[in-house]
Design an enzyme around this catalytic site. Structure first.
Site, PDB file in Angstrom:
ATOM      1  N   ASP A  34      -1.987   6.148   0.583  1.00 21.45           N
ATOM      2  CA  ASP A  34      -2.202   5.069   1.536  1.00 21.45           C
ATOM      3  C   ASP A  34      -0.875   4.844   2.261  1.00 21.45           C
ATOM      4  O   ASP A  34       0.076   4.315   1.685  1.00 21.45           O
ATOM      5  CB  ASP A  34      -2.655   3.826   0.757  1.00 21.45           C
ATOM      6  CG  ASP A  34      -2.683   2.559   1.613  1.00 21.45           C
ATOM      7  OD1 ASP A  34      -2.269   2.608   2.783  1.00 21.45           O
ATOM      8  OD2 ASP A  34      -3.111   1.525   1.088  1.00 21.45           O
ATOM      9  N   LYS A  84      -0.255  -1.393  12.474  1.00 24.23           N
ATOM     10  CA  LYS A  84       1.004  -1.654  11.770  1.00 24.23           C
ATOM     11  C   LYS A  84       2.143  -0.856  12.395  1.00 24.23           C
ATOM     12  O   LYS A  84       3.290  -0.971  11.986  1.00 24.23           O
ATOM     13  CB  LYS A  84       0.847  -1.331  10.296  1.00 24.23           C
ATOM     14  CG  LYS A  84      -0.171  -2.276   9.663  1.00 24.23           C
ATOM     15  CD  LYS A  84      -0.083  -2.412   8.180  1.00 24.23           C
ATOM     16  CE  LYS A  84      -1.094  -3.470   7.749  1.00 24.23           C
ATOM     17  NZ  LYS A  84      -1.470  -3.362   6.349  1.00 24.23           N
ATOM     18  N   CYS A 119      -3.451  -9.448  -0.291  1.00 24.49           N
ATOM     19  CA  CYS A 119      -4.484  -8.451  -0.627  1.00 24.49           C
ATOM     20  C   CYS A 119      -4.048  -7.582  -1.804  1.00 24.49           C
ATOM     21  O   CYS A 119      -4.357  -6.387  -1.852  1.00 24.49           O
ATOM     22  CB  CYS A 119      -4.842  -7.551   0.560  1.00 24.49           C
ATOM     23  SG  CYS A 119      -5.587  -8.429   1.915  1.00 24.49           S
ATOM     24  N   GLN A 168       1.558   1.061   5.025  1.00 25.59           N
ATOM     25  CA  GLN A 168       2.784   0.268   5.034  1.00 25.59           C
ATOM     26  C   GLN A 168       4.024   1.141   5.223  1.00 25.59           C
ATOM     27  O   GLN A 168       5.088   0.647   5.558  1.00 25.59           O
ATOM     28  CB  GLN A 168       2.872  -0.494   3.706  1.00 25.59           C
ATOM     29  CG  GLN A 168       3.693  -1.740   3.735  1.00 25.59           C
ATOM     30  CD  GLN A 168       3.250  -2.734   4.776  1.00 25.59           C
ATOM     31  OE1 GLN A 168       4.038  -3.106   5.638  1.00 25.59           O
ATOM     32  NE2 GLN A 168       1.995  -3.149   4.747  1.00 25.59           N
TER      33      GLN A 168
HETATM   34  C1  LIG Z   1      -2.525  -3.142   5.742  1.00 30.07           C
HETATM   35  C2  LIG Z   1      -2.724  -2.296   4.580  1.00 30.07           C
HETATM   36  C3  LIG Z   1      -3.989  -1.757   4.283  1.00 30.07           C
HETATM   37  C4  LIG Z   1      -5.228  -2.078   5.062  1.00 30.07           C
HETATM   38  O1  LIG Z   1      -5.138  -1.728   6.397  1.00 30.07           O
HETATM   39  P1  LIG Z   1      -6.337  -2.135   7.402  1.00 30.07           P
HETATM   40  O2  LIG Z   1      -5.735  -1.892   8.750  1.00 30.07           O
HETATM   41  O3  LIG Z   1      -6.632  -3.578   7.137  1.00 30.07           O
HETATM   42  O4  LIG Z   1      -7.479  -1.250   7.093  1.00 30.07           O
HETATM   43  C5  LIG Z   1      -4.088  -0.920   3.189  1.00 30.07           C
HETATM   44  N1  LIG Z   1      -3.018  -0.619   2.442  1.00 30.07           N
HETATM   45  C6  LIG Z   1      -1.797  -1.113   2.699  1.00 30.07           C
HETATM   46  C7  LIG Z   1      -0.642  -0.708   1.832  1.00 30.07           C
HETATM   47  C8  LIG Z   1      -1.603  -1.963   3.767  1.00 30.07           C
HETATM   48  O5  LIG Z   1      -0.396  -2.455   4.022  1.00 30.07           O
END
Ligand SMILES: *Cc1c(COP(=O)(O)O)cnc(C)c1O
Length: 412
Positions: free
Chosen positions: A206, A232, A370, A209
């Site tokens: 993922d 982001k 989250c 970030q």
């Molecule tokens: C923001 C974030 C997400 C989710 O991203 P979305 O744009 O809301 O789908 C998932 N993982 C991490 C580490 C994040 O910072």
């Protein structure tokens, strides 16, 4: 005046002119935007790409014979290639446009429901965003596979030795964030990927970030899947990409059925389109994809090494200043961090701090970010999180520290 002047030659004042929103006032104070880990602000160059699309060549892509449709298709596919080059994917069709990180993870999790069986194991880290936990729990419910958690320590670092104990020939999939949004920890993804591959497990990283700060090379890291969100990285919301190795994307079934993703359709049998279209059912966020490409161009023109170096200075400065305030506890003190600081002040609720800060024009995030399991680990309901971007300044950190001291006085 800032107590520290920056030591490199990063032209932050020039960069700030690209972001009109940074000039606005909030509750009568100049905006200090420190919620970049939730979403980054948008430069003029990206807004221009959006206006250009709707002013000059708005059309549906891939199917049209007319000029507008072809222009839109070309620009959309050029954006895909920009993103491919940026992450150094071998092939453009290994880049699947999605609505964001969450969509990318769900696409892969859904695909694995036809691959996993009972007795299989999947590993997740203790510091994931909910979007990198819940889809896998749903997958486990469907398949009977088992979810195991790689622990972290008090500093917010992954306990690698525990990962080595957990991984086995039963492990089919490992998923981990490159950078934790709640703590800023940069995870050792290269070692995790190598180890996972030694037992033939696939790895999903993922990158939501990490991508705004670190330019990841998916081939050098030998990633199987990498997911990011454009918003982001100075792009618009509602668009992102999934990178998948061609062999994996060929193996996974389509996620959604519809237009664009088919080769032929009849009521007897439908055959699917090749990559990337197999995973891109329906009319996509065409403008968003093009604007994502513009955001990547914008950030590359500044330079990711320059961005990381400057943000690191902001992080060090803010961390030192925060530690001077009585009762501050910082969560997440990994040796390698991006510019995210999660903290609390003894005896005060993060929500109260955030609300008072907003009254002084300062945007920070409060809550569980989250990542409830991270909060549970530290036995706290939430934190205040300040996250910096390359358009933030030392002066803004001074304003933030002053406001925090005022908030503390008012609440105590
Ligand atoms: C923001 C974030 C997400 C989710 O991203 P979305 O744009 O809301 O789908 C998932 N993982 C991490 C580490 C994040 O910072």
């Amino acid at each position: 005046m800032s107590q520290q002047t920056q030591t490199n030659t990063f032209e932050v004042e020039k960069i700030r002119k690209d972001f009109p929103i940074l000039n606005r006032k909030v509750n009568g104070y100049p905006l200090v935007y420190f919620d970049n880990a939730a979403t980054a602000q948008t430069p003029k160059q990206v807004m221009d790409a959006i206006v250009d699309y709707y002013s000059n060549y708005n059309a549906n892509i891939h199917r049209g014979v007319h000029s507008l449709s072809q222009e839109a298709t070309d620009k959309y596919e050029q954006a895909r290639i920009k993103i491919q080059k940026h992450f150094n994917a071998e092939k453009a069709h290994e880049i699947i446009f999605t609505s964001g990180t969450t969509h990318g993870i769900n696409l892969v999790a859904s695909g694995f429901s036809s691959i996993l069986k009972e007795g299989d194991e999947i590993l997740v880290s203790a510091m994931e965003h909910h979007s990198n936990i819940v889809p896998w729990q749903m997958l486990c419910e469907k398949t009977g596979a088992k979810l195991k958690v790689i622990p972290m320590d008090q500093k917010g670092e992954l306990v690698y030795s525990e990962f080595e104990k957990l991984i086995s020939s039963n492990t089919k999939l490992v998923f981990l964030n490159h950078v934790s949004n709640a703590l800023g920890t940069v995870n050792p993804i290269k070692s995790v990927i190598e180890k996972a591959h030694s037992v033939d497990a696939a790895v999903l990283i993922d990158g939501a970030q990490a991508a705004p700060h670190i330019k990841a090379d998916v081939q050098a890291l030998d990633m199987d899947f990498y997911v990011v969100s454009a918003h982001k990285m100075c792009g618009p919301t509602g668009v992102g990409i999934l990178y998948g190795k061609e062999a994996w994307l060929e193996k996974l079934p389509p996620y959604q059925g519809g237009g664009e993703m088919i080769a032929t359709v009849s009521f007897e049998k439908t055959t699917y389109a090749g990559l990337p279209h197999k995973f891109e059912a329906g009319t996509p966020n065409i403008c968003g994809g093009i604007a994502f490409g513009a955001a990547i161009d914008y950030m590359n023109a500044i330079g990711f090494d320059e961005i990381a170096a400057y943000e690191h200075e902001l992080l060090e400065y803010a961390t030192n200043e925060l530690k001077k305030i009585d009762g501050v506890k910082i969560y997440g003190e990994a040796a390698e961090k991006t510019a995210v600081i999660s903290f609390n002040i003894e005896g005060l609720h993060p929500y109260d701090i955030g609300t008072l800060m907003d009254k002084m024009g300062i945007a920070v995030r409060t809550g569980h970010h989250c990542a409830q399991p991270v909060m549970d680990f530290f036995k706290i309901p939430g934190t205040v999180r300040a996250s910096f971007s390359f358009y933030n300044t030392f002066h803004e950190i001074d304003l933030f520290i002053d406001a925090l001291k005022k908030a503390k006085m008012m609440l105590q």
